[in-house]
Design a protein around this motif. Structure first.
Motif, PDB file in Angstrom:
ATOM      1  N   ILE B 106     -18.795 -18.271  17.142  1.00 41.55           N
ATOM      2  CA  ILE B 106     -19.446 -17.669  15.978  1.00 41.55           C
ATOM      3  C   ILE B 106     -18.971 -18.355  14.700  1.00 41.55           C
ATOM      4  N   ASP B 107     -17.669 -18.631  14.622  1.00 40.18           N
ATOM      5  CA  ASP B 107     -17.149 -19.268  13.410  1.00 40.18           C
ATOM      6  C   ASP B 107     -17.681 -20.679  13.245  1.00 40.18           C
ATOM      7  N   GLN B 108     -17.870 -21.374  14.377  1.00 38.28           N
ATOM      8  CA  GLN B 108     -18.458 -22.710  14.278  1.00 38.28           C
ATOM      9  C   GLN B 108     -19.859 -22.636  13.687  1.00 38.28           C
ATOM     10  N   GLU B 109     -20.649 -21.640  14.146  1.00 37.98           N
ATOM     11  CA  GLU B 109     -22.020 -21.526  13.637  1.00 37.98           C
ATOM     12  C   GLU B 109     -22.024 -21.143  12.163  1.00 37.98           C
ATOM     13  N   VAL B 110     -21.107 -20.246  11.759  1.00 35.01           N
ATOM     14  CA  VAL B 110     -21.034 -19.836  10.351  1.00 35.01           C
ATOM     15  C   VAL B 110     -20.753 -21.045   9.469  1.00 35.01           C
ATOM     16  N   LEU B 111     -19.798 -21.871   9.940  1.00 36.14           N
ATOM     17  CA  LEU B 111     -19.455 -23.071   9.165  1.00 36.14           C
ATOM     18  C   LEU B 111     -20.625 -24.027   9.082  1.00 36.14           C
ATOM     19  N   ARG B 112     -21.356 -24.137  10.214  1.00 41.15           N
ATOM     20  CA  ARG B 112     -22.514 -25.022  10.226  1.00 41.15           C
ATOM     21  C   ARG B 112     -23.569 -24.557   9.238  1.00 41.15           C
ATOM     22  N   LEU B 113     -23.809 -23.245   9.164  1.00 40.24           N
ATOM     23  CA  LEU B 113     -24.817 -22.735   8.241  1.00 40.24           C
ATOM     24  C   LEU B 113     -24.401 -22.960   6.797  1.00 40.24           C
ATOM     25  N   ALA B 114     -23.108 -22.742   6.500  1.00 40.76           N
ATOM     26  CA  ALA B 114     -22.635 -22.968   5.130  1.00 40.76           C
ATOM     27  C   ALA B 114     -22.819 -24.424   4.739  1.00 40.76           C
ATOM     28  N   ARG B 115     -22.514 -25.324   5.688  1.00 38.40           N
ATOM     29  CA  ARG B 115     -22.664 -26.747   5.383  1.00 38.40           C
ATOM     30  C   ARG B 115     -24.129 -27.109   5.203  1.00 38.40           C
ATOM     31  N   GLN B 116     -25.000 -26.498   6.005  1.00 33.87           N
ATOM     32  CA  GLN B 116     -26.429 -26.787   5.873  1.00 33.87           C
ATOM     33  C   GLN B 116     -26.952 -26.328   4.531  1.00 33.87           C
ATOM     34  N   ASP B 117     -26.503 -25.158   4.070  1.00 31.27           N
ATOM     35  CA  ASP B 117     -26.945 -24.680   2.759  1.00 31.27           C
ATOM     36  C   ASP B 117     -26.528 -25.646   1.666  1.00 31.27           C
ATOM     37  N   TRP B 118     -25.282 -26.107   1.724  1.00 28.78           N
ATOM     38  CA  TRP B 118     -24.801 -27.031   0.702  1.00 28.78           C
ATOM     39  C   TRP B 118     -25.575 -28.346   0.742  1.00 28.78           C
ATOM     40  N   MET B 119     -25.842 -28.819   1.958  1.00 33.13           N
ATOM     41  CA  MET B 119     -26.556 -30.085   2.082  1.00 33.13           C
ATOM     42  C   MET B 119     -27.979 -29.965   1.568  1.00 33.13           C
ATOM     43  N   ARG B 120     -28.603 -28.799   1.849  1.00 39.84           N
ATOM     44  CA  ARG B 120     -29.961 -28.593   1.353  1.00 39.84           C
ATOM     45  C   ARG B 120     -29.963 -28.579  -0.171  1.00 39.84           C
ATOM     46  N   CYS B 121     -28.932 -27.908  -0.755  1.00 42.04           N
ATOM     47  CA  CYS B 121     -28.845 -27.876  -2.218  1.00 42.04           C
ATOM     48  C   CYS B 121     -28.654 -29.281  -2.771  1.00 42.04           C
ATOM     49  N   CYS B 122     -27.786 -30.077  -2.129  1.00 42.01           N
ATOM     50  CA  CYS B 122     -27.578 -31.444  -2.599  1.00 42.01           C
ATOM     51  C   CYS B 122     -28.874 -32.246  -2.552  1.00 42.01           C
ATOM     52  N   PHE B 123     -29.614 -32.091  -1.454  1.00 43.52           N
ATOM     53  CA  PHE B 123     -30.849 -32.863  -1.318  1.00 43.52           C
ATOM     54  C   PHE B 123     -31.858 -32.463  -2.373  1.00 43.52           C
ATOM     55  N   GLN B 124     -31.911 -31.148  -2.665  1.00 52.40           N
ATOM     56  CA  GLN B 124     -32.912 -30.700  -3.636  1.00 52.40           C
ATOM     57  C   GLN B 124     -32.523 -31.078  -5.054  1.00 52.40           C
ATOM     58  N   GLU B 125     -31.222 -31.035  -5.350  1.00 56.36           N
ATOM     59  CA  GLU B 125     -30.790 -31.289  -6.721  1.00 56.36           C
ATOM     60  C   GLU B 125     -30.729 -32.770  -7.025  1.00 56.36           C
ATOM     61  N   GLY B 126     -30.347 -33.569  -5.991  1.00 57.05           N
ATOM     62  CA  GLY B 126     -30.233 -34.986  -6.253  1.00 57.05           C
ATOM     63  C   GLY B 126     -28.910 -35.324  -6.904  1.00 57.05           C
ATOM     64  N   ASP B 127     -28.961 -36.089  -7.995  1.00 53.48           N
ATOM     65  CA  ASP B 127     -27.727 -36.537  -8.633  1.00 53.48           C
ATOM     66  C   ASP B 127     -27.027 -35.448  -9.411  1.00 53.48           C
ATOM     67  N   SER B 128     -27.659 -34.295  -9.543  1.00 50.35           N
ATOM     68  CA  SER B 128     -27.017 -33.230 -10.303  1.00 50.35           C
ATOM     69  C   SER B 128     -26.369 -32.203  -9.387  1.00 50.35           C
ATOM     70  N   HIS B 129     -26.083 -32.599  -8.135  1.00 46.25           N
ATOM     71  CA  HIS B 129     -25.494 -31.627  -7.209  1.00 46.25           C
ATOM     72  C   HIS B 129     -24.060 -31.306  -7.568  1.00 46.25           C
ATOM     73  N   TYR B 130     -23.380 -32.204  -8.305  1.00 46.04           N
ATOM     74  CA  TYR B 130     -21.993 -31.906  -8.681  1.00 46.04           C
ATOM     75  C   TYR B 130     -21.910 -30.635  -9.497  1.00 46.04           C
ATOM     76  N   VAL B 131     -22.979 -30.344 -10.265  1.00 41.79           N
ATOM     77  CA  VAL B 131     -22.970 -29.220 -11.185  1.00 41.79           C
ATOM     78  C   VAL B 131     -23.627 -28.006 -10.567  1.00 41.79           C
ATOM     79  N   ASN B 132     -24.785 -28.210  -9.928  1.00 43.16           N
ATOM     80  CA  ASN B 132     -25.617 -27.081  -9.539  1.00 43.16           C
ATOM     81  C   ASN B 132     -25.284 -26.532  -8.166  1.00 43.16           C
TER      82      ASN B 132
END
Lengths: 199, 183
Positions: B106-132
């Motif tokens: 379960i903890d592995q899946e939780v970590l995977r989901l958190a990482r996926q959310d961050w990666m999706r945010c990075c992809f959507q924001e682009g170069d401004s992911h450091y801030v947003n």
């Protein structure tokens, strides 16, 4: 089929060997015909000025038609492989397609109140459900069997430890070498069948 | 005519910056009036030979009446953990170990989901992911830190007992550091 396979082995077929120096004629132990060279039409080992990376340079016969071994048995072997793969694969794929289109997978739903689902109702695909329903033991049964086995083995372990301690103490103290054997007392035994010989 | 002031008006779609995204939409089978005839023929040839038959087969397969039957999510009861087990009670340890493995998944899946959310945010924001994406990143960092503390270097043969001992040693070290800082 097996005879053709043996002929293929004798001929030494499927010689896929890569040489970093390049050239298909460098890569194989047997010669290949020019039509199988895929763009490399000349034997590069015969032209050191143009291709300096060759292994060694030997005089090159200026031939166009090379004597090559036949690729026929490789084709026969591959046809046999494809035949046997398709003989079971195509019916299996058709059956699985029909099951997926007409029966379909299950839908996730909440467990109703006061209902304990069967083991196969925890799985999605109908084939998985079939296998679990007919061929497999439930998860809980395996779990509890393991717990029972562990309990039995721990009990045996404890009794072995006690036996060893008892033996050690008997050896150390030397106050008697006797074991307790359980026996019913004579007051409660009924000797009436044995007391009368003419029964 | 042009000499009468009719210049055709502003560009309709092709180089309209407001509809820049829409101009680059080549929908086969959709509205392609803003395209040139070459592109129209290419899209039409693809649509009528590939897209329409495939979507027809897909819709026919989807429309087949499938018997609807349920499947459930297995629920496990919580058993006493490894910290409540007697040292000689192997059955309790077995159950605690099974629970530990389930919690690990379960903890592995939780970590995977958190990482996926961050990666999706990075992809959507682009170069401004450091801030947003700071919130996502902080959530991922805390989750990863907790996961490493609990399951970090246990390895393939890690079980509940080893994790328990790891926790014990970590608490001892924290206590020693606290004592050092006090003195």
């Amino acid at each position: 089929m097996a005879a053709n396979f043996l002929r293929l082995l004798q001929r030494g077929g499927f010689q896929f060997h890569f040489s970093p120096k390049g050239g298909i004629q460098n890569s194989l132990q047997l010669r290949v015909s020019p039509k199988n060279c895929k763009g490399q039409k000349r034997n590069i080992t015969g032209n050191p000025e143009r291709y300096p990376g060759a292994d060694f340079n030997y005089p090159k016969p200026n031939k166009f038609f090379w004597a090559t071994p036949p690729r026929y048995h490789e084709k026969l072997f591959l046809r046999d492989v494809a035949k046997y793969y398709a003989l079971t694969g195509i019916p299996a794929l058709i059956i699985i397609m029909f099951i997926n289109t007409f029966i379909g997978p299950a839908e996730l739903s909440e467990i109703p109140e006061d209902y304990e689902p069967e083991e196969y109702e925890y799985h999605e695909h109908p084939i998985t459900r079939f296998i679990v329903r007919n061929m497999m033991t439930p998860y809980q049964e395996n779990y509890e069997k393991m717990c029972a086995k562990i309990a039995l083995e721990t009990e045996k372990m404890e009794w072995r430890q006690k036996q060893k301690m008892v033996n050690y103490l008997m050896q150390e103290r030397g106050d008697g070498l006797y074991y307790y054997i359980p026996m019913t007392p004579t007051e409660v035994i009924d000797y009436s069948p044995k007391s009368d010989p003419d029964q | 005519m042009a000499d009468q002031g009719d210049d055709g008006g502003p560009p309709q779609k092709k180089f309209d910056m407001a509809n820049w995204g829409e101009a680059y939409t080549y929908y086969p089978g959709g509205d392609n009036t803003h395209l040139n005839p070459v592109m129209k023929t290419i899209l039409a040839s693809y649509y009528y030979t590939v897209d329409m038959p495939v979507t027809a087969i897909h819709d026919w397969i989807k429309s087949q009446k499938k018997s609807s039957y349920p499947y459930y999510h297995r629920k496990f009861r919580r058993v006493p953990g490894i910290e409540e087990c007697d040292i000689t009670d192997q059955v309790c340890m077995y159950e605690a170990n099974e629970q530990f493995q389930r919690d690990h998944l379960i903890d592995q899946e939780v970590l995977r989901l958190a990482r996926q959310d961050w990666m999706r945010c990075c992809f959507q924001e682009g170069d401004s992911h450091y801030v947003n994406c700071r919130d996502f990143k902080s959530r991922l960092d805390s989750a990863q830190n907790g996961y490493d503390l609990k399951y970090g270097d246990l390895g393939v043969y890690g079980n509940a007992v080893k994790a328990f001992m790891k926790q014990k040693h970590r608490m001892i070290e924290e206590r020693r550091e606290a004592e050092k800082q006090q003195s």
